[in-house]
Design an enzyme around this catalytic site. Structure first.
Site, mmCIF file in Angstrom:
data_model
loop_
_atom_site.group_PDB
_atom_site.id
_atom_site.type_symbol
_atom_site.label_atom_id
_atom_site.label_comp_id
_atom_site.label_asym_id
_atom_site.label_seq_id
_atom_site.Cartn_x
_atom_site.Cartn_y
_atom_site.Cartn_z
ATOM 1 N N LYS A 62 9.110 1.484 -10.467
ATOM 2 C CA LYS A 62 8.182 1.682 -9.361
ATOM 3 C C LYS A 62 6.761 1.687 -9.885
ATOM 4 O O LYS A 62 6.432 2.436 -10.810
ATOM 5 C CB LYS A 62 8.483 2.996 -8.636
ATOM 6 N N ASN A 93 -0.907 13.973 -1.274
ATOM 7 C CA ASN A 93 -0.071 14.959 -1.950
ATOM 8 C C ASN A 93 -0.384 14.999 -3.435
ATOM 9 O O ASN A 93 -0.743 13.984 -4.042
ATOM 10 C CB ASN A 93 1.422 14.654 -1.708
ATOM 11 N N ASN A 147 0.152 12.230 -10.045
ATOM 12 C CA ASN A 147 0.103 13.692 -10.097
ATOM 13 C C ASN A 147 0.704 14.312 -11.347
ATOM 14 O O ASN A 147 0.795 15.532 -11.454
ATOM 15 C CB ASN A 147 0.801 14.259 -8.847
ATOM 16 N N THR A 148 1.138 13.490 -12.299
ATOM 17 C CA THR A 148 1.577 13.971 -13.605
ATOM 18 C C THR A 148 0.635 13.381 -14.640
ATOM 19 O O THR A 148 0.563 12.151 -14.776
ATOM 20 C CB THR A 148 3.026 13.555 -13.903
ATOM 21 N N SER A 170 3.303 7.783 -10.347
ATOM 22 C CA SER A 170 2.735 8.900 -9.595
ATOM 23 C C SER A 170 1.408 9.307 -10.220
ATOM 24 O O SER A 170 1.299 9.403 -11.448
ATOM 25 C CB SER A 170 3.691 10.097 -9.603
ATOM 26 N N ASN A 183 3.718 2.889 -5.088
ATOM 27 C CA ASN A 183 3.584 4.333 -4.981
ATOM 28 C C ASN A 183 2.288 4.664 -4.218
ATOM 29 O O ASN A 183 1.672 3.781 -3.623
ATOM 30 C CB ASN A 183 3.570 4.943 -6.393
ATOM 31 N N PHE A 208 5.920 16.412 -8.958
ATOM 32 C CA PHE A 208 7.355 16.335 -9.305
ATOM 33 C C PHE A 208 8.022 17.711 -9.278
ATOM 34 O O PHE A 208 8.763 18.072 -10.206
ATOM 35 C CB PHE A 208 7.561 15.703 -10.679
#
Length: 357
Positions: free
Chosen positions: A215, A116, A183-184, A181, A244, A120
């Protein structure tokens, strides 16, 4: 039944479309008191032996749903009705944001994994707070996972997290700072202890008495895992969630080359070994000074049992629900109850950290 439905129907549809339809169905269920209560009475964990306490919060089972599924706290009661011992919502940012362009969610069916790059996507802290304030008819432990708004520059990240914490901490059973994450842009840079310390100090101040966890990513070097563990102890955090998604692609089958080539975080079975490795390292470093929550590659009761033995107080899953369906948590809890009795334990707490039992 579900596996047949998935194989013949669901896997033919876009993964994110199916996810949104699932959230809508669970949201309707959350608003249907009679059906919701009947499901809860049938599927929720009832075995007293499964009850466990972590950071002052009582959980009906150690097995819960990880952040990423219910991003906007839209269906916590519906999820609790299917047997999860807790539901972690989010990741929620201070400001609403659409996330990355679609497509951004990909199944790797042969590997029981997903990739993915959602970014967010959520409606923001204020909207989530309004939902969390609503009265509930089912008991459910709710964790709130917060992250950085994408458009906020890194030098203002502390203020951005604090804004979310101020709105959401009073409504959460525990709060999670997500700095892991992939993805940021720039988010994982916040895992360095020099940048993480002031962030956690400020969020902890704003969160007040709400237990605070952090996390981390599975891609951290071992020495960085140790540094975060030491920081968690030094700051008196409630716990560490490990791990994560990963940016690595090791262990994937050749048949999933197209999905593996997609940018984003990989979760599911391929993450199992590294997630367990990080858990064991954290346990060796901190013992029981902070609670450890293990997530990553958790598919069944065997995985949950292994994480408990390795020192996790709580265990979470997400990708497994995509492949196992809505009765997944119920089956895991039933299996845990049977295993406790078979090994002669009266409480799941007796299992935590008993490596080699």
């Amino acid at each position: 039944m579900y596996r047949l439905l998935f194989a013949q129907v669901l896997r033919r549809f876009d993964a994110e479309t199916v996810h949104h339809l699932t959230i809508r169905a669970l949201r309707v269920l959350s608003l249907a008191p009679i059906v919701k209560r009947r499901l809860y009475n049938r599927l929720a964990p009832r075995d007293e032996a499964l009850r466990i306490q972590a950071f002052g919060v009582h959980f009906p089972s150690p097995f819960g749903l990880a952040a990423g599924f219910d991003k906007d706290a839209a269906c916590v009661e519906g999820l609790a009705a299917f047997g999860f011992g807790h539901v972690e919502v989010g990741t929620i940012t201070a400001h609403a944001q659409p996330g990355n362009p679609r497509p951004r969610l990909f199944r790797l069916v042969s590997d029981r994994a997903i990739v993915n790059r959602m970014g967010f996507n959520n409606r923001g802290a204020a909207q989530a707070a309004r939902r969390l304030r609503r009265p509930r008819s089912l008991p459910v432990v709710v964790g709130v996972n917060i992250g950085k708004t994408k458009v906020v520059p890194e030098e203002l990240a502390v203020r951005d997290y604090a804004t979310s914490a101020a709105k959401l901490a009073p409504l959460a059973d525990y709060l999670v700072v997500n700095v892991s994450s992939p993805n940021t842009p720039g988010l994982r840079d916040l895992q360095s202890v020099e940048r993480l310390r002031p962030l956690l100090e400020e969020v902890r101040r704003v969160a007040g008495r709400t237990p605070l966890l952090v996390k981390i990513a599975p891609d951290l070097a071992d020495e960085d895992i140790d540094a975060v563990a030491d920081l968690a102890v030094d700051l008196g955090l409630a716990g560490v969630i490990a791990t994560n998604t990963t940016i690595g692609r090791e262990g994937l089958s050749a048949s999933e080359a197209a999905g593996a080539a997609e940018a984003g975080g990989l979760s599911g079975r391929p993450l199992k070994a590294r997630s367990l490795e990080v858990l064991r390292r954290l346990r060796a470093r901190v013992g029981d000074q902070v609670a450890l929550v293990s997530v990553g590659g958790v598919e069944d009761v065997d995985d949950v049992w292994e994480r408990l033995l390795a020192g996790a107080t709580l265990v979470q899953g997400y990708t497994g629900m995509i492949y196992e369906g809505p009765l997944w948590a119920w089956r895991v809890n039933r299996g845990l109850s049977r295993r406790l009795r078979r090994h002669g334990y009266s409480s799941v707490r007796e299992v935590v950290g008993r490596v080699g039992v």
